[in-house]
Write a protein that holds these residues in place. Structure first.
Motif, PDB file in Angstrom:
ATOM      1  N   GLU A  41     -26.012 -72.616  20.670  1.00 53.14           N
ATOM      2  CA  GLU A  41     -27.268 -72.909  21.346  1.00 53.14           C
ATOM      3  C   GLU A  41     -28.461 -72.314  20.604  1.00 53.14           C
ATOM      4  OE1 GLU A  41     -26.738 -71.406  25.286  1.00 53.14           O
ATOM      5  OE2 GLU A  41     -25.622 -73.171  25.920  1.00 53.14           O
ATOM      6  N   ASN A  42     -29.588 -72.978  20.733  1.00 51.74           N
ATOM      7  CA  ASN A  42     -30.830 -72.504  20.156  1.00 51.74           C
ATOM      8  C   ASN A  42     -31.308 -71.298  20.956  1.00 51.74           C
ATOM      9  OD1 ASN A  42     -33.370 -72.174  19.095  1.00 51.74           O
ATOM     10  ND2 ASN A  42     -33.908 -74.319  19.179  1.00 51.74           N
ATOM     11  N   PRO A  43     -31.603 -70.152  20.300  1.00 50.25           N
ATOM     12  CA  PRO A  43     -32.081 -68.974  21.044  1.00 50.25           C
ATOM     13  C   PRO A  43     -33.429 -69.214  21.724  1.00 50.25           C
ATOM     14  CG  PRO A  43     -32.073 -68.542  18.677  1.00 50.25           C
ATOM     15  CD  PRO A  43     -31.453 -69.880  18.880  1.00 50.25           C
ATOM     16  N   ASP A  44     -34.188 -70.191  21.243  1.00 45.41           N
ATOM     17  CA  ASP A  44     -35.467 -70.542  21.868  1.00 45.41           C
ATOM     18  C   ASP A  44     -35.195 -71.552  22.982  1.00 45.41           C
ATOM     19  OD1 ASP A  44     -38.051 -71.210  22.556  1.00 45.41           O
ATOM     20  OD2 ASP A  44     -38.459 -72.340  20.716  1.00 45.41           O
ATOM     21  N   PRO A  45     -35.362 -71.162  24.253  1.00 44.33           N
ATOM     22  CA  PRO A  45     -35.043 -72.084  25.345  1.00 44.33           C
ATOM     23  C   PRO A  45     -35.932 -73.329  25.366  1.00 44.33           C
ATOM     24  CG  PRO A  45     -35.968 -70.028  26.192  1.00 44.33           C
ATOM     25  CD  PRO A  45     -35.823 -69.884  24.711  1.00 44.33           C
ATOM     26  N   GLN A  46     -37.136 -73.255  24.775  1.00 42.58           N
ATOM     27  CA  GLN A  46     -38.037 -74.415  24.730  1.00 42.58           C
ATOM     28  C   GLN A  46     -37.734 -75.331  23.539  1.00 42.58           C
ATOM     29  OE1 GLN A  46     -38.945 -74.155  27.391  1.00 42.58           O
ATOM     30  NE2 GLN A  46     -39.749 -72.191  27.927  1.00 42.58           N
ATOM     31  N   GLY A  47     -36.937 -74.831  22.599  1.00 43.48           N
ATOM     32  CA  GLY A  47     -36.633 -75.597  21.389  1.00 43.48           C
ATOM     33  C   GLY A  47     -35.537 -76.627  21.616  1.00 43.48           C
ATOM     34  N   GLN A  48     -35.305 -77.414  20.602  1.00 39.30           N
ATOM     35  CA  GLN A  48     -34.278 -78.429  20.653  1.00 39.30           C
ATOM     36  C   GLN A  48     -32.899 -77.791  20.788  1.00 39.30           C
ATOM     37  OE1 GLN A  48     -34.236 -80.916  17.214  1.00 39.30           O
ATOM     38  NE2 GLN A  48     -32.691 -82.293  18.038  1.00 39.30           N
ATOM     39  N   GLN A  49     -32.048 -78.371  21.611  1.00 43.10           N
ATOM     40  CA  GLN A  49     -30.704 -77.857  21.836  1.00 43.10           C
ATOM     41  C   GLN A  49     -29.691 -78.853  21.285  1.00 43.10           C
ATOM     42  OE1 GLN A  49     -29.975 -74.838  23.059  1.00 43.10           O
ATOM     43  NE2 GLN A  49     -32.143 -74.391  23.367  1.00 43.10           N
ATOM     44  N   PRO A  50     -28.503 -78.371  20.923  1.00 45.97           N
ATOM     45  CA  PRO A  50     -27.486 -79.284  20.397  1.00 45.97           C
ATOM     46  C   PRO A  50     -26.953 -80.209  21.495  1.00 45.97           C
ATOM     47  CG  PRO A  50     -26.557 -77.104  20.681  1.00 45.97           C
ATOM     48  CD  PRO A  50     -28.018 -76.987  20.965  1.00 45.97           C
ATOM     49  N   ASP A  51     -26.411 -81.330  21.067  1.00 46.14           N
ATOM     50  CA  ASP A  51     -25.804 -82.264  22.016  1.00 46.14           C
ATOM     51  C   ASP A  51     -24.544 -81.666  22.631  1.00 46.14           C
ATOM     52  OD1 ASP A  51     -27.635 -84.523  21.534  1.00 46.14           O
ATOM     53  OD2 ASP A  51     -26.767 -84.443  19.518  1.00 46.14           O
ATOM     54  N   TYR A  52     -23.803 -80.931  21.819  1.00 43.27           N
ATOM     55  CA  TYR A  52     -22.573 -80.277  22.253  1.00 43.27           C
ATOM     56  C   TYR A  52     -22.678 -78.790  21.909  1.00 43.27           C
ATOM     57  CZ  TYR A  52     -21.068 -85.109  22.243  1.00 43.27           C
ATOM     58  OH  TYR A  52     -20.992 -86.459  22.456  1.00 43.27           O
ATOM     59  N   PRO A  53     -23.108 -77.951  22.869  1.00 38.07           N
ATOM     60  CA  PRO A  53     -23.286 -76.520  22.569  1.00 38.07           C
ATOM     61  C   PRO A  53     -21.959 -75.780  22.455  1.00 38.07           C
ATOM     62  CG  PRO A  53     -23.874 -76.988  24.841  1.00 38.07           C
ATOM     63  CD  PRO A  53     -23.557 -78.294  24.206  1.00 38.07           C
ATOM     64  N   LEU A  54     -21.919 -74.846  21.528  1.00 41.27           N
ATOM     65  CA  LEU A  54     -20.759 -73.979  21.333  1.00 41.27           C
ATOM     66  C   LEU A  54     -21.112 -72.574  21.786  1.00 41.27           C
ATOM     67  CD1 LEU A  54     -19.805 -75.050  17.706  1.00 41.27           C
ATOM     68  CD2 LEU A  54     -18.650 -75.727  19.817  1.00 41.27           C
ATOM     69  N   LYS A  55     -20.132 -71.841  22.269  1.00 44.18           N
ATOM     70  CA  LYS A  55     -20.352 -70.449  22.617  1.00 44.18           C
ATOM     71  C   LYS A  55     -20.401 -69.627  21.331  1.00 44.18           C
ATOM     72  CE  LYS A  55     -18.091 -70.580  27.073  1.00 44.18           C
ATOM     73  NZ  LYS A  55     -17.012 -70.048  27.914  1.00 44.18           N
ATOM     74  N   HIS A  56     -21.236 -68.605  21.345  1.00 45.69           N
ATOM     75  CA  HIS A  56     -21.341 -67.723  20.188  1.00 45.69           C
ATOM     76  C   HIS A  56     -20.125 -66.808  20.165  1.00 45.69           C
ATOM     77  CE1 HIS A  56     -23.236 -65.383  17.049  1.00 45.69           C
ATOM     78  NE2 HIS A  56     -22.894 -64.302  17.707  1.00 45.69           N
ATOM     79  N   PHE A  57     -19.355 -66.860  19.092  1.00 47.09           N
ATOM     80  CA  PHE A  57     -18.176 -66.001  18.958  1.00 47.09           C
ATOM     81  C   PHE A  57     -18.622 -64.654  18.419  1.00 47.09           C
ATOM     82  CE2 PHE A  57     -14.526 -64.305  16.657  1.00 47.09           C
ATOM     83  CZ  PHE A  57     -13.574 -64.348  17.662  1.00 47.09           C
ATOM     84  N   ARG A  58     -18.209 -63.601  19.081  1.00 47.75           N
ATOM     85  CA  ARG A  58     -18.613 -62.257  18.677  1.00 47.75           C
ATOM     86  C   ARG A  58     -17.409 -61.482  18.134  1.00 47.75           C
ATOM     87  NH1 ARG A  58     -23.686 -62.076  20.255  1.00 47.75           N
ATOM     88  NH2 ARG A  58     -24.330 -63.023  22.183  1.00 47.75           N
ATOM     89  N   PHE A  59     -17.655 -60.776  17.036  1.00 45.05           N
ATOM     90  CA  PHE A  59     -16.664 -59.880  16.460  1.00 45.05           C
ATOM     91  C   PHE A  59     -17.009 -58.477  16.943  1.00 45.05           C
ATOM     92  CE2 PHE A  59     -16.790 -63.401  13.490  1.00 45.05           C
ATOM     93  CZ  PHE A  59     -15.454 -63.614  13.226  1.00 45.05           C
ATOM     94  N   PRO A  60     -16.206 -57.889  17.822  1.00 46.57           N
ATOM     95  CA  PRO A  60     -16.591 -56.612  18.448  1.00 46.57           C
ATOM     96  C   PRO A  60     -17.014 -55.522  17.470  1.00 46.57           C
ATOM     97  CG  PRO A  60     -14.614 -57.465  19.461  1.00 46.57           C
ATOM     98  CD  PRO A  60     -14.924 -58.370  18.297  1.00 46.57           C
ATOM     99  N   PHE A  61     -16.258 -55.251  16.453  1.00 48.15           N
ATOM    100  CA  PHE A  61     -16.583 -54.157  15.533  1.00 48.15           C
ATOM    101  C   PHE A  61     -17.513 -54.604  14.415  1.00 48.15           C
ATOM    102  CE2 PHE A  61     -15.641 -51.621  11.734  1.00 48.15           C
ATOM    103  CZ  PHE A  61     -15.993 -50.366  12.213  1.00 48.15           C
ATOM    104  N   PHE A  62     -17.357 -55.828  13.939  1.00 48.81           N
ATOM    105  CA  PHE A  62     -18.067 -56.303  12.763  1.00 48.81           C
ATOM    106  C   PHE A  62     -19.394 -57.001  13.057  1.00 48.81           C
ATOM    107  CE2 PHE A  62     -13.565 -56.204  11.602  1.00 48.81           C
ATOM    108  CZ  PHE A  62     -13.626 -55.350  10.515  1.00 48.81           C
ATOM    109  N   GLU A  63     -19.714 -57.235  14.318  1.00 49.95           N
ATOM    110  CA  GLU A  63     -20.939 -57.971  14.681  1.00 49.95           C
ATOM    111  C   GLU A  63     -22.196 -57.397  14.019  1.00 49.95           C
ATOM    112  OE1 GLU A  63     -22.789 -61.173  16.459  1.00 49.95           O
ATOM    113  OE2 GLU A  63     -20.674 -60.731  16.552  1.00 49.95           O
ATOM    114  N   PRO A  64     -22.413 -56.071  14.019  1.00 51.90           N
ATOM    115  CA  PRO A  64     -23.622 -55.543  13.362  1.00 51.90           C
ATOM    116  C   PRO A  64     -23.661 -55.821  11.851  1.00 51.90           C
ATOM    117  CG  PRO A  64     -22.661 -53.875  14.796  1.00 51.90           C
ATOM    118  CD  PRO A  64     -21.684 -55.012  14.716  1.00 51.90           C
ATOM    119  N   LEU A  65     -22.502 -55.912  11.228  1.00 51.46           N
ATOM    120  CA  LEU A  65     -22.452 -56.150   9.780  1.00 51.46           C
ATOM    121  C   LEU A  65     -22.703 -57.611   9.434  1.00 51.46           C
ATOM    122  CD1 LEU A  65     -19.316 -53.986   8.986  1.00 51.46           C
ATOM    123  CD2 LEU A  65     -21.712 -53.375   8.666  1.00 51.46           C
ATOM    124  N   ILE A  66     -22.347 -58.474  10.347  1.00 51.67           N
ATOM    125  CA  ILE A  66     -22.474 -59.917  10.085  1.00 51.67           C
ATOM    126  C   ILE A  66     -23.888 -60.344  10.289  1.00 51.67           C
ATOM    127  CG2 ILE A  66     -21.739 -62.200  10.824  1.00 51.67           C
ATOM    128  CD1 ILE A  66     -19.112 -60.953  11.672  1.00 51.67           C
TER     129      ILE A  66
END
Length: 66
Positions: A41-66
């Motif tokens: 999904e677009n982080p801007d709620p007013q912006g264009q959104q995808p036709d088929y939104p995906l959930k953001h996959f988070r890496f618990p330990f590595f998220e800050p590095l990515i």
């Protein structure tokens, strides 16, 4: 013809992937091709959104590095 374009970061501004995807979608649509986008999904709620939104996959330990 129908095209499903899948990308994880279509709406991240300043990103080369964003620029390429938006350009590709516009060019395909100009040719009369039906284009759908599957992306996070677009982080801007007013912006264009995808036709088929995906959930953001988070890496618990590595998220800050990515």
């Amino acid at each position: 013809m129908r095209v499903l374009l899948v990308s994880n970061n279509v709406y991240m501004r300043g990103n080369g992937v964003c620029t390429a995807v938006v350009s590709l979608v516009r060019r395909l649509q100009a040719q009369g091709i039906e284009v759908r986008v599957m992306a996070c999904e677009n982080p801007d709620p007013q912006g264009q959104q995808p036709d088929y939104p995906l959930k953001h996959f988070r890496f618990p330990f590595f998220e800050p590095l990515i």
